[in-house]
Design a protein around this motif. Structure first.
Motif, PDB file in Angstrom:
ATOM      1  N   ALA A  91     -20.165 -37.449 -97.144  1.00 20.52           N
ATOM      2  CA  ALA A  91     -18.808 -37.982 -97.002  1.00 20.52           C
ATOM      3  C   ALA A  91     -17.834 -36.956 -96.446  1.00 20.52           C
ATOM      4  O   ALA A  91     -16.870 -37.320 -95.761  1.00 20.52           O
ATOM      5  CB  ALA A  91     -18.304 -38.487 -98.351  1.00 20.52           C
ATOM      6  N   HIS A  92     -18.075 -35.687 -96.724  1.00 20.80           N
ATOM      7  CA  HIS A  92     -17.129 -34.645 -96.327  1.00 20.80           C
ATOM      8  C   HIS A  92     -17.879 -33.447 -95.768  1.00 20.80           C
ATOM      9  O   HIS A  92     -18.712 -32.861 -96.472  1.00 20.80           O
ATOM     10  CB  HIS A  92     -16.285 -34.194 -97.524  1.00 20.80           C
ATOM     11  CG  HIS A  92     -15.571 -35.299 -98.225  1.00 20.80           C
ATOM     12  ND1 HIS A  92     -14.419 -35.863 -97.726  1.00 20.80           N
ATOM     13  CD2 HIS A  92     -15.876 -35.956 -99.381  1.00 20.80           C
ATOM     14  CE1 HIS A  92     -14.028 -36.812 -98.560  1.00 20.80           C
ATOM     15  NE2 HIS A  92     -14.888 -36.892 -99.560  1.00 20.80           N
ATOM     16  N   PRO A  93     -17.601 -33.033 -94.528  1.00 23.43           N
ATOM     17  CA  PRO A  93     -18.213 -31.805 -94.009  1.00 23.43           C
ATOM     18  C   PRO A  93     -17.850 -30.608 -94.880  1.00 23.43           C
ATOM     19  O   PRO A  93     -16.809 -30.589 -95.550  1.00 23.43           O
ATOM     20  CB  PRO A  93     -17.605 -31.676 -92.605  1.00 23.43           C
ATOM     21  CG  PRO A  93     -17.101 -33.034 -92.256  1.00 23.43           C
ATOM     22  CD  PRO A  93     -16.710 -33.679 -93.549  1.00 23.43           C
ATOM     23  N   ARG A  94     -18.706 -29.594 -94.862  1.00 21.46           N
ATOM     24  CA  ARG A  94     -18.481 -28.429 -95.723  1.00 21.46           C
ATOM     25  C   ARG A  94     -17.129 -27.772 -95.478  1.00 21.46           C
ATOM     26  O   ARG A  94     -16.469 -27.317 -96.417  1.00 21.46           O
ATOM     27  CB  ARG A  94     -19.601 -27.409 -95.515  1.00 21.46           C
ATOM     28  CG  ARG A  94     -20.933 -27.832 -96.118  1.00 21.46           C
ATOM     29  CD  ARG A  94     -22.044 -26.861 -95.768  1.00 21.46           C
ATOM     30  NE  ARG A  94     -23.281 -27.185 -96.481  1.00 21.46           N
ATOM     31  CZ  ARG A  94     -24.422 -26.556 -96.301  1.00 21.46           C
ATOM     32  NH1 ARG A  94     -24.502 -25.544 -95.439  1.00 21.46           N
ATOM     33  NH2 ARG A  94     -25.499 -26.907 -96.979  1.00 21.46           N
ATOM     34  N   ALA A  95     -16.713 -27.732 -94.227  1.00 21.81           N
ATOM     35  CA  ALA A  95     -15.449 -27.060 -93.909  1.00 21.81           C
ATOM     36  C   ALA A  95     -14.248 -27.750 -94.545  1.00 21.81           C
ATOM     37  O   ALA A  95     -13.203 -27.122 -94.743  1.00 21.81           O
ATOM     38  CB  ALA A  95     -15.261 -26.988 -92.396  1.00 21.81           C
ATOM     39  N   GLU A  96     -14.379 -29.044 -94.889  1.00 26.94           N
ATOM     40  CA  GLU A  96     -13.262 -29.795 -95.455  1.00 26.94           C
ATOM     41  C   GLU A  96     -13.241 -29.782 -96.981  1.00 26.94           C
ATOM     42  O   GLU A  96     -12.255 -30.186 -97.600  1.00 26.94           O
ATOM     43  CB  GLU A  96     -13.330 -31.252 -94.975  1.00 26.94           C
ATOM     44  CG  GLU A  96     -13.183 -31.424 -93.475  1.00 26.94           C
ATOM     45  CD  GLU A  96     -13.320 -32.876 -93.048  1.00 26.94           C
ATOM     46  OE1 GLU A  96     -13.487 -33.747 -93.944  1.00 26.94           O
ATOM     47  OE2 GLU A  96     -13.270 -33.155 -91.841  1.00 26.94           O
ATOM     48  N   ARG A  97     -14.304 -29.347 -97.608  1.00 29.34           N
ATOM     49  CA  ARG A  97     -14.427 -29.505 -99.053  1.00 29.34           C
ATOM     50  C   ARG A  97     -13.413 -28.714 -99.872  1.00 29.34           C
ATOM     51  O   ARG A  97     -13.009 -29.170-100.957  1.00 29.34           O
ATOM     52  CB  ARG A  97     -15.857 -29.191 -99.489  1.00 29.34           C
ATOM     53  CG  ARG A  97     -16.835 -30.234 -98.997  1.00 29.34           C
ATOM     54  CD  ARG A  97     -18.291 -29.875 -99.228  1.00 29.34           C
ATOM     55  NE  ARG A  97     -19.158 -30.848 -98.556  1.00 29.34           N
ATOM     56  CZ  ARG A  97     -20.476 -30.722 -98.412  1.00 29.34           C
ATOM     57  NH1 ARG A  97     -21.093 -29.647 -98.917  1.00 29.34           N
ATOM     58  NH2 ARG A  97     -21.169 -31.644 -97.788  1.00 29.34           N
TER      59      ARG A  97
END
Length: 442
Positions: A91-97
Motif C-alpha cells: 500500500a505504501h512505498p518504503r520512502a513514504e512510510r
C-alpha cells in the motif's frame, strides 16, 4: 515424474509443533536484538529511502502474525482495528512510510508481544492438518520465516544506518582443514530434480519438484573474493563499457560507481564501512554488496558467466552417487555451525574455503550462507506453480525485472534457507548481502 523426483527426500523427522515454537521464539529474540540496542529516534528515523524505519518493520511483523494466525487460522477480531493499511507492504512505498501515523516504539513492541502471547496459546491446540494452511504447521512456519526475512531487512538498515556501532558478534573461525583442491568443479550434464514437493515449510515459488536437464559446466568452488574482484577493478573494469550490460553501464555512469557499496579508497588502501566499523577490505572474504550488473560485468571480464538458477541448484543439491537431489549441499540434515555461516551468528562472511563439512557432493563450498549469490536467471514460476497462500508473495514479482539469488547469507536464518529457497531482487540492488560465483561452459 522422474525416478529421481520419486526419491526426493522428505523433511527431517521431529515434532513440527516444537520446531514451530522454537522457530518463532528464535525469530523474536533476533528481532529484539535488532531493535532494543538503538534509541527511539533511531527506530523511527528512515536511514535510507530504500528501507523502512525499523519501527515499521517491528509492527509489520506483529501485524502479519495477527492477520494469518489469529484472524485467518483462529477467526479472531483485530486487536487494533484500522492499522492494517499502515503495515500493508504493497500500500505504501518504503520512502513514504515515515510520514504515516505509525505505532511508536513502545506501542509496536507491546502490540507484537500481545499477538505473540495469543499465538503461542493457539499453537498448543491447533491441529496440523485439515487445510493447506494448517498441514504440517505451514502457517506457523511461514510466519517464522516472514519474521526472519524482516530481521534480515532490519540488519540491512543497520548497515545503512550512520553513527557508532550498536551490534556485535564474534568473528568467523578461520577455514579448517585443507583448502579446496581446485578453483572450479565440473558438474556433469543430465537431468536432476529441482524444487521440492515434500519440504513442509517450503514457499510457493520453490514448488513443485520437477525435472531439469543441464549440459555439463564448470562452477567456482568458492564465491568470488574481494581480492579477485579488486583485480577486475585494477584492470579498469568499471571503466570499460564492453564488460557491462547496457542498463548496468548507464547505472554506474549516472551514479559514479567505481567499487562495491560501502568501499572507499584512502591513502592508497581500500577500506569499507561495516555496521559502523571502518576496516581494510579483507582479501580472502567473498565480495559483498555488489549488484547483478557488477557481478555480470566481472564474469564477462573473467571470460566466464553467472550460473543459471538451475545450474546453481544442481551444483548445490545433485548427488550423482545417490542419484537424487538432497535438501542441502551436504545432505538432508539441518544446518549446523559446521556446515554454514547463517543466522547472524557473525556479522560478515567467512573466508572463502570455509566450512568443508558443508561442501556439496561434487565438492562445491559455501553454497549456503555467507553471501546471497546472483544467478543469470529471471525470477519465473516453475512448471505447475500455484500461488499460495497469497499472490503477493511471489507471483506479482515474476518476470524479467527481477533476477534470482540463491543460497542465503550470514544474515539469513536456517528456517528461511534451504537448497530450494529462491530469493529475487532488482539487478541494481547493492545494499543487500549479495555476492556471486561464476561458471563456464565445457
Amino acid at each position: 515424474m522422474s525416478a529421481e523426483t520419486d526419491r526426493a527426500p522428505q523433511a527431517p523427522p521431529g515434532d513440527l509443533r516444537e520446531r514451530a515454537a522454537a522457530a518463532l521464539t528464535a525469530a523474536r529474540v533476533r528481532t529484539a536484538g535488532l531493535t532494543d540496542p538503538v534509541t527511539d529516534a533511531d527506530l523511527t528515523a528512515q536511514h535510507s529511502p530504500l528501507m523502512s524505519p525499523l519501527v515499521w518493520d517491528l509492527a509489520h511483523i506483529g501485524n502479519q502474525e495477527e492477520l494469518w494466525l489469529l484472524r485467518r487460522v483462529a477467526g479472531r477480531e483485530p486487536l487494533l482495528p484500522g492499522i492494517d493499511p499502515l503495515y500493508d507492504a504493497f500500500a505504501h512505498p518504503r520512502a513514504e512510510r515515515p510520514a504515516l501515523p505509525l505505532l511508536g516504539p513502545a506501542e509496536a513492541r507491546g502490540y507484537s508481544a500481545r499477538v505473540r502471547d495469543r499465538v503461542f496459546d493457539l499453537l498448543e491446540r491447533t491441529p496440523f492438518e485439515g487445510s493447506a494452511l494448517l498441514d504440517d504447521g505451514f502457517a506457523f512456519g511461514m510466519i517464522a520465516q516472514h519474521e526472519q526475512q524482516h530481521d534480515e531487512t532490519m540488519l540491512i538498515t543497520h548497515q545503512l544506518r550512520p553513527g557508532s556501532p550498536v551490534l556485535t558478534a564474534p568473528e568467523p573461525e578461520p577455514p579448517s582443514g585443507p583448502p579446496p583442491p581446485a578453483a572450479e568443479v565440473l558438474v556433469p550434464g543430465g537431468p536432476f530434480t529441482m524444487g521440492t514437493s515434500t519440504e513442509p515449510w517450503a514457499l510457493d515459488n520453490e514448488r513443485p519438484a520437477h525435472t531439469r536437464d543441464t549440459g555439463p559446466f564448470w562452477i567456482d568452488t568458492v564465491p568470488v573474493t574481494n581480492a579477485r574482484f579488486r583485480a577486475f577493478m585494477a584492470d579498469g573494469g568499471y571503466g570499460e563499457a564492453r564488460w557491462w550490460a547496457a542498463e548496468g553501464w548507464e547505472q554506474i555512469r549516472r551514479h559514479g560507481i567505481e567499487a562495491p557499496l560501502f568501499w572507499y579508497r584512502e591513502a592508497g588502501q581500500w577500506l569499507r564501512r561495516r555496521f559502523g566499523v571502518v576496516e581494510p577490505v579483507p582479501d580472502d572474504e567473498p565480495v559483498l554488496h555488489v549488484s547483478w550488473y557488477e557481478a555480470d560485468a566481472y564474469a564477462r571480464w573473467a571470460g566466464r558467466r553467472l550460473p543459471t538458477e538451475a545450474e546453481w541448484e544442481k551444483a548445490a543439491r545433485h548427488d550423482p552417487a545417490a542419484g537424487r537431489s538432497t535438501r542441502y549441499p551436504w545432505g538432508d540434515a539441518d544446518p549446523t555451525p559446521a556446515h554454514a555461516n547463517l543466522g547472524q551468528r557473525h556479522l560478515r562472511p567467512a573466508a572463502a574455503g570455509s566450512y568443508p563439512a558443508g561442501a556439496s557432493a561434487l565438492g562445491v563450498r559455501q553454497l549456503i550462507g555467507d553471501v546471497w549469490e546472483w544467478t543469470s536467471s529471471d525470477f519465473l514460476p516453475y512448471p505447475g506453480f500455484r500461488a499460495f497462500p497469497y499472490r503477493e508473495y511471489s507471483e506479482v514479482f515474476f518476470g524479467p525485472e527481477h533476477k534470482v539469488l540463491r543460497g542465503g547469507s550470514f544474515a539469513v536464518d536456517p528456517v528461511a534457507c534451504r537448497g530450494t529457497f529462491r530469493n529475487w531482487d532488482l539487478p541494481v540492488r547493492r545494499q543487500i548481502f549479495a555476492g556471486f560465483r561464476t561458471a563456464r561452459d565445457i
